[in-house]
Scaffold this active site. Sequence first.
Site, mmCIF file in Angstrom:
data_model
loop_
_atom_site.group_PDB
_atom_site.id
_atom_site.type_symbol
_atom_site.label_atom_id
_atom_site.label_comp_id
_atom_site.label_asym_id
_atom_site.label_seq_id
_atom_site.Cartn_x
_atom_site.Cartn_y
_atom_site.Cartn_z
ATOM 1 N N PRO A 250 0.653 -1.314 0.129
ATOM 2 C CA PRO A 250 -0.364 0.222 0.053
ATOM 3 C C PRO A 250 0.847 1.093 -0.144
ATOM 4 O O PRO A 250 1.690 1.025 0.513
ATOM 5 C CB PRO A 250 -1.014 -0.075 0.840
ATOM 6 C CG PRO A 250 -0.651 -1.454 1.520
ATOM 7 C CD PRO A 250 0.249 -1.857 0.836
ATOM 8 N N ASN B 227 7.718 -5.514 -0.516
ATOM 9 C CA ASN B 227 8.034 -4.210 0.610
ATOM 10 C C ASN B 227 6.473 -4.172 1.086
ATOM 11 O O ASN B 227 6.151 -3.839 0.152
ATOM 12 C CB ASN B 227 8.562 -2.605 0.167
ATOM 13 C CG ASN B 227 8.385 -1.860 1.130
ATOM 14 O OD1 ASN B 227 7.721 -1.649 2.366
ATOM 15 N ND2 ASN B 227 8.922 -0.412 0.834
ATOM 16 N N HIS C 274 3.121 -3.972 9.557
ATOM 17 C CA HIS C 274 3.460 -3.920 11.140
ATOM 18 C C HIS C 274 1.591 -4.497 11.421
ATOM 19 O O HIS C 274 1.135 -3.999 13.244
ATOM 20 C CB HIS C 274 3.329 -1.889 11.428
ATOM 21 C CG HIS C 274 3.975 -1.524 10.605
ATOM 22 N ND1 HIS C 274 6.082 -2.123 10.818
ATOM 23 C CD2 HIS C 274 4.486 -0.608 9.599
ATOM 24 C CE1 HIS C 274 6.939 -1.466 9.723
ATOM 25 N NE2 HIS C 274 5.678 -0.469 9.565
ATOM 26 N N ASP D 3 1.020 -15.123 7.235
ATOM 27 C CA ASP D 3 0.909 -17.070 6.931
ATOM 28 C C ASP D 3 0.260 -16.738 5.334
ATOM 29 O O ASP D 3 0.537 -18.222 5.779
ATOM 30 C CB ASP D 3 -1.614 -17.047 7.712
ATOM 31 C CG ASP D 3 -1.137 -16.896 9.196
ATOM 32 O OD1 ASP D 3 0.089 -17.121 10.066
ATOM 33 O OD2 ASP D 3 -2.291 -16.719 9.054
ATOM 34 N N SER E 227 13.011 3.576 4.472
ATOM 35 C CA SER E 227 13.848 3.351 5.798
ATOM 36 C C SER E 227 13.846 2.587 6.428
ATOM 37 O O SER E 227 13.817 1.639 6.628
ATOM 38 C CB SER E 227 12.266 4.520 5.776
ATOM 39 O OG SER E 227 11.290 3.631 6.565
ATOM 40 N N ARG F 28 6.481 1.411 13.962
ATOM 41 C CA ARG F 28 6.531 0.046 12.842
ATOM 42 C C ARG F 28 7.829 -0.512 12.825
ATOM 43 O O ARG F 28 8.123 -0.675 12.352
ATOM 44 C CB ARG F 28 7.417 1.623 12.004
ATOM 45 C CG ARG F 28 6.901 2.868 11.166
ATOM 46 C CD ARG F 28 6.999 3.593 10.429
ATOM 47 N NE ARG F 28 6.161 4.864 10.267
ATOM 48 C CZ ARG F 28 5.108 4.968 9.201
ATOM 49 N NH1 ARG F 28 5.430 3.778 9.177
ATOM 50 N NH2 ARG F 28 4.652 6.227 9.682
HETATM 51 O O1 CA2 Z 1 10.213 2.264 4.513
HETATM 52 C C1 CA2 Z 1 9.289 1.313 3.865
HETATM 53 O O2 CA2 Z 1 9.893 1.425 3.108
HETATM 54 C C2 CA2 Z 1 7.882 1.087 4.716
HETATM 55 O O3 CA2 Z 1 7.550 -0.099 4.088
HETATM 56 C C3 CA2 Z 1 7.316 2.263 4.354
HETATM 57 C C4 CA2 Z 1 5.819 2.497 4.307
HETATM 58 C C5 CA2 Z 1 5.628 2.652 5.887
HETATM 59 O O4 CA2 Z 1 4.297 2.091 6.239
HETATM 60 C C6 CA2 Z 1 6.884 1.120 6.331
HETATM 61 O O5 CA2 Z 1 6.543 1.481 7.924
HETATM 62 C C7 CA2 Z 1 7.671 1.441 5.822
HETATM 63 C C8 CA2 Z 1 4.893 3.430 3.918
HETATM 64 C C9 CA2 Z 1 4.736 3.211 1.998
HETATM 65 C C10 CA2 Z 1 4.355 4.845 1.809
HETATM 66 O O6 CA2 Z 1 4.802 5.415 1.138
HETATM 67 C C11 CA2 Z 1 4.640 6.582 0.395
HETATM 68 C C12 CA2 Z 1 5.433 6.447 -0.508
HETATM 69 C C13 CA2 Z 1 5.606 8.345 -0.856
HETATM 70 C C14 CA2 Z 1 4.586 9.335 0.184
HETATM 71 C C15 CA2 Z 1 3.966 8.661 0.984
HETATM 72 C C16 CA2 Z 1 3.523 7.341 0.606
#
Ligand code: CA2
Length: 151
Positions: A10, A79, A85, A92, A107, A116
């Site tokens: 997502p 990813n 989380h 599963d 990140s 996170r």
């Molecule tokens: O660091 C990562 O790759 C995450 O999987 C990214 C997720 C976050 O909820 C995880 O904790 C860490 C969020 C993806 C959202 O990506 C965006 C990219 C650009 C602008 C807004 C959201």
Amino acid sequence: MKKILILNGPNLNLLGTREPAIYGHETLADVEQLCRNEGERLGFEVDCRQSNYEGQLIDWIHEAGRQCATGKMIGVVFNPGALTHTSVALHDAIRGANVPVVEYHISNVHTRESFRHHSWISPVAKAVMAGFGVRGYALAVQALVQVAGAA
Ligand code: CA2
């Protein structure tokens, strides 16, 4: 040529459009091209998919499991976004499909909010990587080739 699946969850379709301080300036299309190039350099065909829907990601994990079982695929760089989380269902699915997964986060989730810090994916992943930015997807492709024993 054996395949690698790059799976993004997502909101990762928003890459490059917002929050550049956290996720950089490169788009999902840039990430997918980077993965295709790295995979092809290593001798694999790379299939890239993104969905904002948990059920769709589960179906693709199941499909990857079938392709791995028949020797057509070596595994998945995944990813799962925020579903990392929350999703027991993805945990599963990976366990049930018996598919090698490298969990990747752009990140360093451990330097961010405490919600996170827990991952439902890590206990069923072959390897976990975080914090290398969008370019880190290429490292995750290399890692998958290694942990899947396909090097
Ligand atoms: O660091 C990562 O790759 C995450 O999987 C990214 C997720 C976050 O909820 C995880 O904790 C860490 C969020 C993806 C959202 O990506 C965006 C990219 C650009 C602008 C807004 C959201």
